[in-house]
Design a protein around this motif. Structure first.
Motif, PDB file in Angstrom:
ATOM      1  N   ASN A   1      10.654   4.392   7.437  1.00  0.00           N
ATOM      2  CA  ASN A   1       9.344   4.973   7.754  1.00  0.00           C
ATOM      3  C   ASN A   1       8.299   3.849   7.744  1.00  0.00           C
ATOM      4  N   ASP A   2       8.176   3.171   8.885  1.00  0.00           N
ATOM      5  CA  ASP A   2       7.526   1.860   8.932  1.00  0.00           C
ATOM      6  C   ASP A   2       6.243   1.843   9.752  1.00  0.00           C
ATOM      7  N   GLY A   3       5.551   2.967   9.875  1.00  0.00           N
ATOM      8  CA  GLY A   3       4.389   3.002  10.752  1.00  0.00           C
ATOM      9  C   GLY A   3       3.255   2.090  10.373  1.00  0.00           C
ATOM     10  N   HIS A   4       3.178   1.688   9.109  1.00  0.00           N
ATOM     11  CA  HIS A   4       2.062   0.849   8.663  1.00  0.00           C
ATOM     12  C   HIS A   4       2.523  -0.516   8.166  1.00  0.00           C
ATOM     13  N   GLY A   5       3.776  -0.882   8.419  1.00  0.00           N
ATOM     14  CA  GLY A   5       4.209  -2.247   8.196  1.00  0.00           C
ATOM     15  C   GLY A   5       4.877  -2.536   6.857  1.00  0.00           C
TER      16      GLY A   5
ATOM     17  N   ASP B   1       0.860  -1.174   0.000  1.00  0.00           N
ATOM     18  CA  ASP B   1       0.000   0.000   0.000  1.00  0.00           C
ATOM     19  C   ASP B   1       0.902   1.232   0.000  1.00  0.00           C
ATOM     20  N   CYS B   2       0.293   2.407   0.048  1.00  0.00           N
ATOM     21  CA  CYS B   2       1.088   3.635  -0.008  1.00  0.00           C
ATOM     22  C   CYS B   2       1.041   4.429   1.288  1.00  0.00           C
TER      23      CYS B   2
ATOM     24  N   TYR C   1       5.520  14.909  11.368  1.00  0.00           N
ATOM     25  CA  TYR C   1       4.625  15.507  10.375  1.00  0.00           C
ATOM     26  C   TYR C   1       3.771  14.438   9.689  1.00  0.00           C
ATOM     27  N   GLY C   2       3.404  13.400  10.418  1.00  0.00           N
ATOM     28  CA  GLY C   2       2.600  12.328   9.832  1.00  0.00           C
ATOM     29  C   GLY C   2       3.473  11.262   9.196  1.00  0.00           C
ATOM     30  N   GLY C   3       2.831  10.249   8.619  1.00  0.00           N
ATOM     31  CA  GLY C   3       3.559   9.085   8.128  1.00  0.00           C
ATOM     32  C   GLY C   3       3.849   9.067   6.651  1.00  0.00           C
ATOM     33  N   GLU C   4       3.263  10.011   5.873  1.00  0.00           N
ATOM     34  CA  GLU C   4       3.471   9.963   4.435  1.00  0.00           C
ATOM     35  C   GLU C   4       4.595  10.932   4.021  1.00  0.00           C
TER      36      GLU C   4
END
Length: 276
Positions: free
Chosen positions: A120-124, A103-104, A146-149
């Protein structure tokens, strides 16, 4: 007649060497990585990807030897799951470390040193291969978030490399703009206006940058709306506009000795193999 949109250009400079990487995008799903020797201003094409590289989630190691990038080609049934974070030997894309994503959300990363990196691994991610000469830093290394993206990587990279975040506010056209500054000399400051939102024109994405030159002695502001990327390289100013990379120098009277370093517009997708 349809207006031709020049390729989009973003550049990563190595902090401790004269190496750099140019990320050239255009048309939409054609992305090239080009090596740039800033001592000689020679350019060498590394590899192409038929897909998207999220340039604001990328980074170049301080010694210029490795590139970390987040990419998506939409092949969701592949081993890389259609989107992935990779570390390669710059300016190539062939992974020496590969983290499948699928995913993105999140993705990409930053180098702390030439051998230590943060993912940057917050969503796996799913580890596919790993270069054990490089070490992953698991703990979050910075105070700001500043968020994960894209902005969660990009704004950290800018501040790490010497930009000062001045303020963030609505820009009056439906976007949010965050203003960064970098002192050029006793007269001039380079401003980077980082836009985030949906009110963008053709050829610009959800995130795009414009620039200004501010003269602290006179108060003069010179708008550079077509500069999509700009940075200091020693004593010279370098910027990307309309598919080209430019250089010049700022003195008391303004921008001097402007020249085009390279025109990336004629490039076309080609299959190139990494030499490793």
């Amino acid at each position: 007649m349809q207006r031709l949109i020049p390729p989009r250009i973003h550049v990563l400079l190595a902090r401790d060497s004269a190496a750099a990487v140019v990320i050239r995008r255009g048309p939409t799903r054609h992305t090239a990585i080009i090596g740039w020797d800033r001592k000689t201003d020679k350019f060498k094409t590394g590899q192409w990807l038929y897909g998207r590289i999220y340039e604001r989630r990328c980074d170049l190691a301080p010694d210029g030897k490795h590139l970390i990038y987040f990419a998506m080609n939409g092949r969701w049934g592949s081993s890389a799951k259609g989107s992935w974070t990779a570390i390669s030997r710059a300016p190539y894309l062939k992974a020496v470390s590969l983290f499948a994503k699928g995913d993105c959300w999140h993705g990409g990363g930053l180098f702390r040193t030439s051998t230590d990196y943060w993912l940057n691994d917050g969503h796996g991610h799913e580890l596919q291969k790993e270069d054990r000469s490089l070490r992953r830093v698991v703990e979050y290394p910075w105070h700001e978030q500043y968020g994960g993206e894209c902005l969660g990587v990009y704004y950290i990279r800018l501040q790490r490399d010497g930009w000062k975040l001045k303020y963030s506010a609505p820009d009056g056209e439906g976007d949010q703009v965050t203003v960064f500054e970098r002192r050029v000399n006793d007269h001039w400051t380079l401003r980077k206006l980082a836009h985030a939102g949906l009110a963008h024109s053709a050829g610009r994405g959800v995130y795009f940058d414009t620039h200004e030159l501010f003269n602290s002695r006179t108060g003069e502001v010179i708008s550079k709306m077509d500069w999509e990327w700009a940075e200091l390289d020693g004593a010279r100013l370098i910027w990307a506009a309309k598919g080209c990379l430019h250089s010049g120098r700022l003195d008391a009277k303004g921008l001097r000795n402007e020249k085009v370093l390279h025109d990336f517009s004629p490039m076309q997708l080609e299959k190139l193999a990494a030499p490793y």
